[in-house]
Design a protein around this motif. Structure first.
Motif, PDB file in Angstrom:
ATOM      1  N   LEU A 160       0.862  -1.272  -0.117  1.00 15.30           N
ATOM      2  CA  LEU A 160      -0.046   0.059  -0.011  1.00 15.30           C
ATOM      3  C   LEU A 160       0.724   1.284   0.116  1.00 15.30           C
ATOM      4  N   CYS A 161       1.980   1.092   0.298  1.00 13.07           N
ATOM      5  CA  CYS A 161       3.035   2.323   0.317  1.00 13.07           C
ATOM      6  C   CYS A 161       3.332   2.799  -0.982  1.00 13.07           C
ATOM      7  N   ILE A 162       3.645   4.115  -1.185  1.00 10.33           N
ATOM      8  CA  ILE A 162       4.356   4.634  -2.706  1.00 10.33           C
ATOM      9  C   ILE A 162       5.550   5.033  -2.373  1.00 10.33           C
ATOM     10  N   GLU A 168       5.843   6.688   6.827  1.00  4.09           N
ATOM     11  CA  GLU A 168       5.411   7.871   6.954  1.00  4.09           C
ATOM     12  C   GLU A 168       4.704   8.777   6.035  1.00  4.09           C
ATOM     13  N   CYS A 169       4.291   8.008   4.680  1.00  8.79           N
ATOM     14  CA  CYS A 169       3.774   8.649   3.633  1.00  8.79           C
ATOM     15  C   CYS A 169       2.206   8.584   3.857  1.00  8.79           C
ATOM     16  N   ALA A 170       1.316   9.579   3.565  1.00  6.81           N
ATOM     17  CA  ALA A 170      -0.102   9.761   3.629  1.00  6.81           C
ATOM     18  C   ALA A 170      -0.712   8.265   3.806  1.00  6.81           C
ATOM     19  N   ARG A 171      -0.443   7.468   2.581  1.00  2.00           N
ATOM     20  CA  ARG A 171      -1.107   6.283   2.740  1.00  2.00           C
ATOM     21  C   ARG A 171      -0.721   5.219   4.038  1.00  2.00           C
ATOM     22  N   CYS A 172       0.661   5.401   4.584  1.00  2.00           N
ATOM     23  CA  CYS A 172       1.167   4.777   5.550  1.00  2.00           C
ATOM     24  C   CYS A 172       0.357   5.376   6.711  1.00  2.00           C
ATOM     25  N   ARG A 173       0.299   6.482   6.963  1.00  2.00           N
ATOM     26  CA  ARG A 173      -0.169   7.052   8.235  1.00  2.00           C
ATOM     27  C   ARG A 173      -1.619   6.660   8.490  1.00  2.00           C
TER      28      ARG A 173
END
Ligand SMILES: [Zn+2]
Length: 333
Positions: free
Chosen positions: A56-58, A69-74
Protein backbone atom coordinates in the motif's frame (compact mmCIF):
# COMPACT_ATOMS: atom_id res chain seq x y z
CA UNK A 1 14.71 1.75 7.75
CA UNK A 2 12.59 3.80 10.10
CA UNK A 3 12.38 2.71 13.71
CA UNK A 4 8.63 2.61 13.40
CA UNK A 5 8.48 0.19 10.48
CA UNK A 6 11.09 -1.99 12.14
CA UNK A 7 9.50 -2.17 15.54
CA UNK A 8 6.02 -2.93 14.24
CA UNK A 9 6.40 -5.97 12.10
CA UNK A 10 9.97 -6.87 11.25
CA UNK A 11 11.20 -10.08 12.86
CA UNK A 12 14.78 -11.24 12.24
CA UNK A 13 13.89 -14.86 11.42
CA UNK A 14 11.57 -13.71 8.63
CA UNK A 15 14.40 -12.48 6.43
CA UNK A 16 14.60 -15.68 4.38
CA UNK A 17 11.00 -15.16 3.21
CA UNK A 18 11.11 -11.38 3.16
CA UNK A 19 14.02 -11.26 0.71
CA UNK A 20 12.12 -13.01 -2.12
CA UNK A 21 8.98 -10.99 -1.30
CA UNK A 22 10.93 -7.74 -1.56
CA UNK A 23 12.24 -8.86 -4.98
CA UNK A 24 8.68 -9.64 -6.08
CA UNK A 25 7.57 -6.23 -4.80
CA UNK A 26 10.31 -4.51 -6.80
CA UNK A 27 9.29 -6.43 -9.93
CA UNK A 28 5.59 -5.89 -9.21
CA UNK A 29 5.11 -9.63 -9.46
CA UNK A 30 3.44 -10.30 -6.11
CA UNK A 31 0.54 -12.69 -6.74
CA UNK A 32 -3.03 -11.46 -6.29
CA UNK A 33 -3.83 -14.27 -3.87
CA UNK A 34 -1.25 -14.66 -1.10
CA UNK A 35 -1.50 -17.40 1.49
CA UNK A 36 0.63 -16.87 4.59
CA UNK A 37 1.08 -20.00 6.68
CA UNK A 38 3.40 -21.31 9.39
CA UNK A 39 3.31 -22.62 12.95
CA UNK A 40 1.44 -20.76 15.69
CA UNK A 41 3.69 -18.12 17.22
CA UNK A 42 6.16 -17.55 14.35
CA UNK A 43 4.69 -14.12 13.56
CA UNK A 44 2.54 -14.77 10.50
CA UNK A 45 0.31 -11.78 11.18
CA UNK A 46 3.32 -9.50 11.51
CA UNK A 47 4.69 -10.85 8.26
CA UNK A 48 1.33 -10.34 6.54
CA UNK A 49 1.06 -6.82 7.98
CA UNK A 50 4.53 -6.04 6.72
CA UNK A 51 3.57 -7.24 3.26
CA UNK A 52 0.28 -5.36 3.30
CA UNK A 53 2.12 -2.20 4.38
CA UNK A 54 4.58 -2.58 1.52
CA UNK A 55 1.83 -3.17 -1.05
CA UNK A 56 0.00 0.00 0.00
CA UNK A 57 3.02 2.32 0.36
CA UNK A 58 4.25 4.56 -2.46
CA UNK A 59 7.63 5.37 -0.93
CA UNK A 60 8.96 1.91 -0.19
CA UNK A 61 12.42 1.54 1.25
CA UNK A 62 15.25 -0.31 -0.53
CA UNK A 63 14.49 -3.59 1.26
CA UNK A 64 10.84 -3.41 0.21
CA UNK A 65 9.50 -2.23 3.57
CA UNK A 66 6.86 0.49 3.73
CA UNK A 67 8.16 3.96 4.61
CA UNK A 68 5.74 4.32 7.55
CA UNK A 69 5.48 8.05 6.88
CA UNK A 70 3.67 8.74 3.60
CA UNK A 71 -0.01 9.72 3.75
CA UNK A 72 -1.09 6.17 2.85
CA UNK A 73 1.11 4.61 5.53
CA UNK A 74 -0.23 7.06 8.09
CA UNK A 75 -3.79 6.14 7.18
CA UNK A 76 -2.97 2.45 7.44
CA UNK A 77 -1.32 2.91 10.84
CA UNK A 78 -4.31 4.91 12.05
CA UNK A 79 -6.68 2.16 10.87
CA UNK A 80 -8.40 4.53 8.41
CA UNK A 81 -6.94 3.37 5.07
CA UNK A 82 -9.94 3.34 2.69
CA UNK A 83 -8.76 0.47 0.47
CA UNK A 84 -8.39 -2.27 3.12
CA UNK A 85 -11.20 -4.81 3.57
CA UNK A 86 -10.95 -7.36 6.36
CA UNK A 87 -12.77 -10.65 6.59
CA UNK A 88 -12.89 -12.36 9.97
CA UNK A 89 -15.38 -14.54 11.84
CA UNK A 90 -18.14 -12.48 13.44
CA UNK A 91 -17.29 -14.19 16.72
CA UNK A 92 -13.90 -15.63 17.65
CA UNK A 93 -13.78 -19.36 17.01
CA UNK A 94 -16.80 -19.34 14.66
CA UNK A 95 -16.79 -19.94 10.93
CA UNK A 96 -16.62 -17.19 8.34
CA UNK A 97 -20.00 -17.22 6.61
CA UNK A 98 -20.86 -17.08 2.94
CA UNK A 99 -22.74 -13.76 3.34
CA UNK A 100 -19.61 -12.21 4.78
CA UNK A 101 -17.57 -13.42 1.79
CA UNK A 102 -20.12 -11.90 -0.60
CA UNK A 103 -19.92 -8.52 1.13
CA UNK A 104 -16.13 -8.80 1.18
CA UNK A 105 -16.01 -9.61 -2.56
CA UNK A 106 -18.28 -6.67 -3.25
CA UNK A 107 -16.04 -4.26 -1.29
CA UNK A 108 -13.00 -5.40 -3.26
CA UNK A 109 -14.76 -4.45 -6.50
CA UNK A 110 -15.34 -0.85 -5.38
CA UNK A 111 -13.07 1.70 -7.03
CA UNK A 112 -9.97 2.04 -4.86
CA UNK A 113 -9.04 5.47 -3.57
CA UNK A 114 -5.37 4.90 -4.44
CA UNK A 115 -3.62 3.44 -7.46
CA UNK A 116 -2.10 0.69 -5.31
CA UNK A 117 -5.47 -1.08 -5.51
CA UNK A 118 -7.65 -2.72 -2.91
CA UNK A 119 -6.27 -5.02 -0.22
CA UNK A 120 -8.28 -7.90 1.17
CA UNK A 121 -7.30 -9.56 4.46
CA UNK A 122 -8.73 -12.94 5.51
CA UNK A 123 -7.92 -14.33 8.94
CA UNK A 124 -8.02 -17.09 10.00
CA UNK A 125 -8.54 -18.54 6.55
CA UNK A 126 -9.11 -22.08 7.86
CA UNK A 127 -12.36 -20.85 9.38
CA UNK A 128 -14.00 -20.19 6.03
CA UNK A 129 -17.08 -22.41 5.93
CA UNK A 130 -17.16 -24.72 2.87
CA UNK A 131 -19.76 -22.54 1.14
CA UNK A 132 -17.83 -19.39 2.05
CA UNK A 133 -14.64 -20.91 0.61
CA UNK A 134 -16.51 -21.81 -2.58
CA UNK A 135 -17.84 -18.31 -2.87
CA UNK A 136 -14.34 -16.88 -2.39
CA UNK A 137 -12.98 -18.96 -5.30
CA UNK A 138 -14.61 -16.66 -7.84
CA UNK A 139 -12.89 -13.60 -6.37
CA UNK A 140 -9.55 -15.42 -6.23
CA UNK A 141 -9.89 -16.54 -9.84
CA UNK A 142 -10.82 -13.15 -11.21
CA UNK A 143 -9.62 -10.53 -8.75
CA UNK A 144 -10.31 -6.87 -9.54
CA UNK A 145 -7.32 -5.18 -11.20
CA UNK A 146 -4.52 -4.27 -8.81
CA UNK A 147 -6.23 -6.02 -5.90
CA UNK A 148 -4.32 -8.28 -3.50
CA UNK A 149 -5.90 -10.72 -1.10
CA UNK A 150 -3.85 -11.95 1.85
CA UNK A 151 -5.05 -15.10 3.62
CA UNK A 152 -3.52 -16.13 6.94
CA UNK A 153 -3.72 -19.59 8.40
CA UNK A 154 -2.20 -21.74 11.15
CA UNK A 155 -3.43 -24.90 9.41
CA UNK A 156 -2.91 -24.80 5.69
CA UNK A 157 -4.02 -28.45 5.44
CA UNK A 158 -7.48 -27.42 6.67
CA UNK A 159 -7.99 -25.21 3.62
CA UNK A 160 -9.77 -26.40 0.51
CA UNK A 161 -7.25 -27.51 -2.12
CA UNK A 162 -8.94 -25.24 -4.65
CA UNK A 163 -8.24 -22.20 -2.43
CA UNK A 164 -4.62 -23.25 -1.90
CA UNK A 165 -4.02 -23.77 -5.61
CA UNK A 166 -5.20 -20.24 -6.44
CA UNK A 167 -2.79 -18.59 -4.03
CA UNK A 168 0.93 -18.08 -3.82
CA UNK A 169 2.04 -19.82 -0.64
CA UNK A 170 4.45 -18.09 1.74
CA UNK A 171 5.53 -20.23 4.68
CA UNK A 172 6.86 -18.18 7.59
CA UNK A 173 9.69 -20.18 9.19
CA UNK A 174 10.18 -20.89 12.87
CA UNK A 175 12.96 -18.98 14.58
CA UNK A 176 16.35 -20.46 15.36
CA UNK A 177 16.28 -20.71 19.18
CA UNK A 178 19.13 -18.21 19.58
CA UNK A 179 17.44 -15.72 17.26
CA UNK A 180 14.06 -16.12 19.00
CA UNK A 181 15.65 -15.71 22.42
CA UNK A 182 17.62 -12.61 21.37
CA UNK A 183 14.49 -11.01 19.93
CA UNK A 184 12.47 -11.69 23.10
CA UNK A 185 15.24 -10.22 25.24
CA UNK A 186 15.25 -7.15 22.98
CA UNK A 187 11.54 -6.78 23.81
CA UNK A 188 12.37 -6.71 27.50
CA UNK A 189 11.17 -10.28 28.06
CA UNK A 190 13.21 -12.57 30.29
CA UNK A 191 13.56 -15.53 27.93
CA UNK A 192 16.26 -17.27 29.96
CA UNK A 193 13.68 -19.65 31.46
CA UNK A 194 12.29 -20.89 28.12
CA UNK A 195 13.77 -24.02 26.55
CA UNK A 196 15.00 -24.03 22.95
CA UNK A 197 11.77 -25.45 21.61
CA UNK A 198 9.74 -22.55 22.98
CA UNK A 199 12.20 -20.11 21.43
CA UNK A 200 11.29 -21.33 17.93
CA UNK A 201 7.87 -19.67 18.24
CA UNK A 202 8.71 -16.44 20.10
CA UNK A 203 5.29 -14.84 19.70
CA UNK A 204 3.67 -17.85 21.35
CA UNK A 205 6.13 -17.42 24.22
CA UNK A 206 5.23 -13.76 24.39
CA UNK A 207 1.50 -14.49 24.65
CA UNK A 208 2.19 -16.94 27.48
CA UNK A 209 3.94 -14.17 29.35
CA UNK A 210 1.09 -11.85 28.55
CA UNK A 211 -1.33 -14.28 30.13
CA UNK A 212 0.39 -13.34 33.38
CA UNK A 213 0.01 -9.67 32.51
CA UNK A 214 -3.20 -9.21 34.51
CA UNK A 215 -1.48 -10.44 37.65
CA UNK A 216 1.43 -8.10 37.04
CA UNK A 217 -0.94 -5.17 36.59
CA UNK A 218 -2.79 -6.04 39.80
CA UNK A 219 0.56 -6.06 41.67
CA UNK A 220 1.64 -2.77 40.10
CA UNK A 221 -1.70 -1.15 40.96
CA UNK A 222 -1.45 -2.32 44.58
CA UNK A 223 2.10 -0.99 44.84
CA UNK A 224 1.15 2.35 43.35
CA UNK A 225 -1.79 2.75 45.73
CA UNK A 226 0.47 1.92 48.67
CA UNK A 227 3.05 4.46 47.44
CA UNK A 228 0.37 7.13 47.20
CA UNK A 229 -0.72 6.27 50.73
CA UNK A 230 2.90 6.35 51.94
CA UNK A 231 2.69 2.69 52.94
CA UNK A 232 5.36 1.30 50.60
CA UNK A 233 9.09 1.83 50.26
CA UNK A 234 9.86 3.22 46.79
CA UNK A 235 13.26 1.50 46.67
CA UNK A 236 11.76 -1.93 47.37
CA UNK A 237 9.05 -1.41 44.78
CA UNK A 238 11.62 -0.24 42.21
CA UNK A 239 13.75 -3.31 42.84
CA UNK A 240 10.79 -5.55 42.06
CA UNK A 241 9.70 -3.58 39.00
CA UNK A 242 13.20 -3.54 37.51
CA UNK A 243 13.06 -7.34 37.15
CA UNK A 244 9.83 -7.20 35.13
CA UNK A 245 9.32 -6.37 31.42
CA UNK A 246 10.16 -2.63 31.09
CA UNK A 247 7.92 -2.07 28.07
CA UNK A 248 4.87 -3.46 29.83
CA UNK A 249 5.51 -1.53 33.04
CA UNK A 250 6.20 1.74 31.22
CA UNK A 251 3.04 1.31 29.17
CA UNK A 252 0.95 0.57 32.28
CA UNK A 253 2.45 3.50 34.20
CA UNK A 254 1.81 5.89 31.36
CA UNK A 255 -1.87 4.94 31.37
CA UNK A 256 -2.13 5.15 35.15
CA UNK A 257 -0.48 8.58 35.11
CA UNK A 258 -3.29 9.73 32.83
CA UNK A 259 -5.89 8.37 35.27
CA UNK A 260 -4.16 10.11 38.18
CA UNK A 261 -3.81 13.39 36.35
CA UNK A 262 -7.42 13.40 35.24
CA UNK A 263 -8.65 12.59 38.73
CA UNK A 264 -6.42 15.22 40.34
CA UNK A 265 -7.83 17.89 38.05
CA UNK A 266 -11.49 17.04 38.66
CA UNK A 267 -13.20 17.19 42.01
CA UNK A 268 -16.18 15.19 40.87
CA UNK A 269 -16.06 11.43 40.99
CA UNK A 270 -15.18 10.37 37.48
CA UNK A 271 -16.05 6.79 36.72
CA UNK A 272 -12.83 4.83 36.61
CA UNK A 273 -13.35 1.13 36.14
CA UNK A 274 -12.20 -1.40 38.73
CA UNK A 275 -11.41 -1.12 42.44
CA UNK A 276 -7.76 -0.30 41.94
CA UNK A 277 -8.49 2.51 39.50
CA UNK A 278 -11.09 3.97 41.87
CA UNK A 279 -8.58 3.87 44.74
CA UNK A 280 -5.95 5.52 42.54
CA UNK A 281 -8.37 8.26 41.51
CA UNK A 282 -9.34 8.89 45.14
CA UNK A 283 -5.68 9.17 46.16
CA UNK A 284 -4.96 11.52 43.27
CA UNK A 285 -7.86 13.79 44.21
CA UNK A 286 -6.68 13.87 47.82
CA UNK A 287 -3.13 14.82 46.81
CA UNK A 288 -4.23 17.31 44.16
CA UNK A 289 -2.82 18.42 40.85
CA UNK A 290 0.07 20.26 42.54
CA UNK A 291 1.64 16.90 43.43
CA UNK A 292 0.33 14.75 40.62
CA UNK A 293 0.89 16.98 37.60
CA UNK A 294 4.67 17.51 37.91
CA UNK A 295 5.14 13.85 38.76
CA UNK A 296 3.21 12.80 35.65
CA UNK A 297 5.56 14.91 33.55
CA UNK A 298 8.38 12.91 35.14
CA UNK A 299 6.57 9.69 34.17
CA UNK A 300 6.56 10.74 30.52
CA UNK A 301 10.28 11.50 30.65
CA UNK A 302 11.06 8.22 32.44
CA UNK A 303 9.05 6.02 30.07
CA UNK A 304 11.03 7.49 27.17
CA UNK A 305 14.26 6.41 28.83
CA UNK A 306 13.09 2.82 28.66
CA UNK A 307 14.33 2.62 25.06
CA UNK A 308 17.77 4.03 25.84
CA UNK A 309 20.84 2.69 27.61
CA UNK A 310 19.84 4.35 30.88
CA UNK A 311 20.02 2.15 34.00
CA UNK A 312 16.36 1.18 34.17
CA UNK A 313 16.36 0.29 37.87
CA UNK A 314 17.73 3.74 38.72
CA UNK A 315 15.19 5.43 36.46
CA UNK A 316 12.31 3.62 38.19
CA UNK A 317 13.79 4.19 41.63
CA UNK A 318 14.25 7.93 41.20
CA UNK A 319 10.78 8.27 39.72
CA UNK A 320 9.17 6.50 42.71
CA UNK A 321 11.33 8.34 45.26
CA UNK A 322 10.31 11.59 43.59
CA UNK A 323 6.66 10.69 44.10
CA UNK A 324 7.21 9.87 47.79
CA UNK A 325 9.08 13.13 48.35
CA UNK A 326 6.35 15.19 46.70
CA UNK A 327 3.74 13.52 48.91
CA UNK A 328 5.89 14.02 52.03
CA UNK A 329 6.36 17.71 51.24
CA UNK A 330 2.58 18.28 51.13
CA UNK A 331 2.19 16.46 54.47
CA UNK A 332 4.79 18.73 56.06
CA UNK A 333 3.18 21.95 54.87
ZN1 LIG B 1 4.61 4.81 2.96
Amino acid sequence: MTARAASNTELPWHESVWTPISRALAQQSVAHGILVCGATGVGKRRFAERLMAALLCIERQDNGDACGECARCRQRLAGTHPDISRLRPEEAGRQIKVDQVRAFGHSLHLTPQYDTGRLGWIEPAEQLSPSAANSLLKTLEEPPGGCHIILITDRVSALMATIRSRCQLWRVPSAEPASGRAWLMSQGVDASVGDDDLMRTPLAFLSRIEVGYDELVADWDRDLIRLLEVKANPVTVAERVAKQPPTLWADWLYRRAQTLLQASLTLADAAPTGDHQAALAAAARRLGAGVIEPWCRGVVRATRLQQTNADWRLVVESLLIDLSQRIASTANR
